[in-house]
Design a protein around this motif. Structure first.
Motif, PDB file in Angstrom:
ATOM      1  N   VAL A  18      43.682  42.304  57.096  1.00  0.00           N
ATOM      2  CA  VAL A  18      44.383  41.467  56.124  1.00  0.00           C
ATOM      3  C   VAL A  18      44.494  42.166  54.779  1.00  0.00           C
ATOM      4  N   PHE A  19      43.391  42.753  54.303  1.00  0.00           N
ATOM      5  CA  PHE A  19      43.387  43.302  52.965  1.00  0.00           C
ATOM      6  C   PHE A  19      43.808  44.768  52.933  1.00  0.00           C
ATOM      7  N   GLY A  20      43.593  45.504  53.994  1.00  0.00           N
ATOM      8  CA  GLY A  20      44.013  46.896  54.032  1.00  0.00           C
ATOM      9  C   GLY A  20      43.415  47.698  52.892  1.00  0.00           C
ATOM     10  N   PHE A  21      42.167  48.105  53.042  1.00  0.00           N
ATOM     11  CA  PHE A  21      41.470  48.826  51.974  1.00  0.00           C
ATOM     12  C   PHE A  21      42.208  50.127  51.665  1.00  0.00           C
ATOM     13  N   GLN A  22      42.724  50.256  50.451  1.00  0.00           N
ATOM     14  CA  GLN A  22      43.510  51.419  50.061  1.00  0.00           C
ATOM     15  C   GLN A  22      42.849  52.132  48.885  1.00  0.00           C
ATOM     16  N   PRO A  23      42.476  53.404  49.065  1.00  0.00           N
ATOM     17  CA  PRO A  23      41.905  54.135  47.930  1.00  0.00           C
ATOM     18  C   PRO A  23      42.979  54.449  46.897  1.00  0.00           C
ATOM     19  N   GLU A  24      42.550  54.675  45.670  1.00  0.00           N
ATOM     20  CA  GLU A  24      43.446  55.119  44.611  1.00  0.00           C
ATOM     21  C   GLU A  24      43.183  56.598  44.355  1.00  0.00           C
ATOM     22  N   MET A  25      44.259  57.341  44.099  1.00  0.00           N
ATOM     23  CA  MET A  25      44.136  58.794  43.997  1.00  0.00           C
ATOM     24  C   MET A  25      44.641  59.317  42.652  1.00  0.00           C
ATOM     25  N   ASP A  26      44.628  58.473  41.616  1.00  0.00           N
ATOM     26  CA  ASP A  26      45.132  58.891  40.303  1.00  0.00           C
ATOM     27  C   ASP A  26      44.093  59.651  39.489  1.00  0.00           C
ATOM     28  N   GLY A  27      42.898  59.779  40.001  1.00  0.00           N
ATOM     29  CA  GLY A  27      41.839  60.478  39.282  1.00  0.00           C
ATOM     30  C   GLY A  27      41.116  59.564  38.310  1.00  0.00           C
ATOM     31  N   LEU A  28      39.911  59.968  37.932  1.00  0.00           N
ATOM     32  CA  LEU A  28      39.109  59.176  36.996  1.00  0.00           C
ATOM     33  C   LEU A  28      39.790  59.079  35.633  1.00  0.00           C
ATOM     34  N   GLN A  29      40.570  60.104  35.256  1.00  0.00           N
ATOM     35  CA  GLN A  29      41.310  60.157  33.992  1.00  0.00           C
ATOM     36  C   GLN A  29      40.368  59.957  32.810  1.00  0.00           C
ATOM     37  N   TYR A  30      39.198  60.547  32.935  1.00  0.00           N
ATOM     38  CA  TYR A  30      38.160  60.328  31.931  1.00  0.00           C
ATOM     39  C   TYR A  30      38.580  60.815  30.551  1.00  0.00           C
ATOM     40  N   PRO A 187      36.465  51.905  40.775  1.00  0.00           N
ATOM     41  CA  PRO A 187      36.603  50.806  41.731  1.00  0.00           C
ATOM     42  C   PRO A 187      37.243  51.092  43.077  1.00  0.00           C
ATOM     43  N   ALA A 188      37.827  52.263  43.319  1.00  0.00           N
ATOM     44  CA  ALA A 188      38.522  52.425  44.609  1.00  0.00           C
ATOM     45  C   ALA A 188      38.618  53.893  44.999  1.00  0.00           C
ATOM     46  N   GLY A 189      37.481  54.561  45.075  1.00  0.00           N
ATOM     47  CA  GLY A 189      37.459  55.988  45.356  1.00  0.00           C
ATOM     48  C   GLY A 189      37.719  56.340  46.804  1.00  0.00           C
ATOM     49  N   SER A 190      38.316  57.510  47.011  1.00  0.00           N
ATOM     50  CA  SER A 190      38.562  58.040  48.349  1.00  0.00           C
ATOM     51  C   SER A 190      37.231  58.275  49.066  1.00  0.00           C
ATOM     52  N   THR A 191      37.162  57.883  50.349  1.00  0.00           N
ATOM     53  CA  THR A 191      35.873  57.791  51.044  1.00  0.00           C
ATOM     54  C   THR A 191      35.931  58.451  52.421  1.00  0.00           C
ATOM     55  N   ASN A 192      34.888  59.213  52.729  1.00  0.00           N
ATOM     56  CA  ASN A 192      34.743  59.859  54.032  1.00  0.00           C
ATOM     57  C   ASN A 192      33.321  59.652  54.540  1.00  0.00           C
ATOM     58  N   GLY A 193      33.130  59.939  55.834  1.00  0.00           N
ATOM     59  CA  GLY A 193      31.789  59.909  56.390  1.00  0.00           C
ATOM     60  C   GLY A 193      31.712  59.154  57.697  1.00  0.00           C
ATOM     61  N   HIS A 194      30.533  58.617  57.982  1.00  0.00           N
ATOM     62  CA  HIS A 194      30.341  57.893  59.230  1.00  0.00           C
ATOM     63  C   HIS A 194      29.222  56.877  59.064  1.00  0.00           C
TER      64      HIS A 194
END
Length: 361
Positions: A18-30, A187-194
């Protein structure tokens, strides 16, 4: 040291996809978003261990896995007392589509239990059973990794700080009871692993997963003149395109403080008063900690947003077997209205109950 508390659960199998977890890829832009602001702590430096403060590194990963299920994976590492070398680590896995699957573990280690002391400097909380580290110590605002290896909870998650930052309170620092706290969120970082379920390793789908990361420091020796906090409720909410960090806390002299920091557009924070906060009568009492937690909430904001928030499973408490480290960390669903428009989303509620906090002198 592992344990699983059973309890009444609510089936949410219809939530799949339903929600489709989508990472954001715009960078922290610190640099772009924070350089003009005089912060009390430079964010890169704040990532490391600060021996003058209590330290918390916390992540919630909303992931789609190779078994076609969605999961919430939590990891929390903390140095609760700057005067000791104790390390708190907690982790959990919830199957969002089949909430009968929930596992959690809570440990506290110190030198007497054989744990190596955590050194001041770059983040490296690293042991055989758990960890929370910067992947490259020279790039503290780069990728991070957290893991847990136990009989009931096992995961290995790497996430990038790939999302424009949320500075809680607008500048990241705010009074928290009679302490001063720094809290910033990614709040929405790109995620990998297991993760491991029933002995089987399940891969995380990077395109359909995200991680919210929170870094918090508290200075107990910097009194703000207020009364000590007695309990708190915090919400991490993903509602449409809005990312919300919502704080409500009570003090020992019966005051309540509550506000939301909302990020809708990168670099623009709205700090909004919480005008209404009503927990429900649907509650769950932990057989371990004896704490009682509400499971639904009505939340109103000063901008006219109204939200109904519900926990999908009652017993999402992270707690050690002795019942001394209890915190409710529960996956929630959200419905509501913004003006005339219906809105919906998901997130997490964190509750530290009054019986878990000692009154300060």
């Amino acid at each position: 040291m592992d344990f699983l508390v059973g309890g009444l659960v609510v089936s949410v199998s219809l939530l799949s996809g339903v929600f489709g977890f989508q990472p954001e890829m715009d960078g922290l832009q610190y640099e772009q978003l924070t350089k003009p602001i005089q912060l009390t702590q430079e964010l890169g430096a704040s990532q490391g261990v600060n021996r003058k403060a209590s330290n918390s590194w916390w992540s919630s990963s909303f992931v789609h896995a190779s078994d076609d299920h969605d999961y919430l994976i939590l990891a929390h590492a903390a140095l609760p007392n700057p005067n000791t070398s104790s390390v708190l680590f907690r982790g959990s896995i919830l199957d969002i589509n089949d909430t009968t699957y929930y596992r959690q573990v809570s440990w506290i280690f110190n030198q007497s239990s054989g744990a190596a002391p955590v050194q001041e400097g770059p983040l490296k909380i690293d042991s055989k059973n758990y960890g929370f580290v910067s992947v490259d110590p020279a790039r503290p605002l780069g990728a991070m990794r957290t893991w847990c290896v136990s009989e009931s909870v096992e995961f290995n998650v790497t996430f990038a700080l790939s999302t424009p930052v949320i500075l809680n309170g607008g500048v990241g620092t705010f009074p928290f009871g009679n302490e001063e706290t720094l809290e910033w969120s990614m709040p929405a970082g790109s995620t990998n692993g297991h993760l491991v379920r029933n002995g089987k390793s399940i891969d995380i789908d990077n395109a359909r997963s995200l991680t919210w990361y929170d870094r918090q420091l508290m200075w107990p020796l910097a009194p703000m003149g207020g009364s000590a906090k007695a309990s708190w409720t915090w919400f991490e909410l993903h509602v449409e395109k809005r990312k919300m960090s919502v704080w409500i806390w009570d003090t020992f002299d019966h005051q309540r403080f509550q506000f939301a920091t909302i990020r809708e557009t990168p670099g623009i924070h709205q700090v909004v008063a919480v005008t209404g906060f009503t927990p429900s009568r649907r509650e769950w009492t932990s057989p371990i900690s004896k704490s009682t937690y509400p499971l639904d909430w009505d939340l109103s904001l000063a901008d006219g947003t109204t939200l109904k928030i519900s926990s999908v499973r009652d017993d999402q408490e992270l707690c050690n077997p002795e019942g001394t480290l209890a915190t409710y960390e529960g996956y929630v669903t959200v419905t509501g209205r913004r003006g005339k428009d219906p809105i919906s989303g998901y997130g997490l509620v964190e509750i530290v109950p009054a019986n878990m906090i000692k009154r300060q002198d």
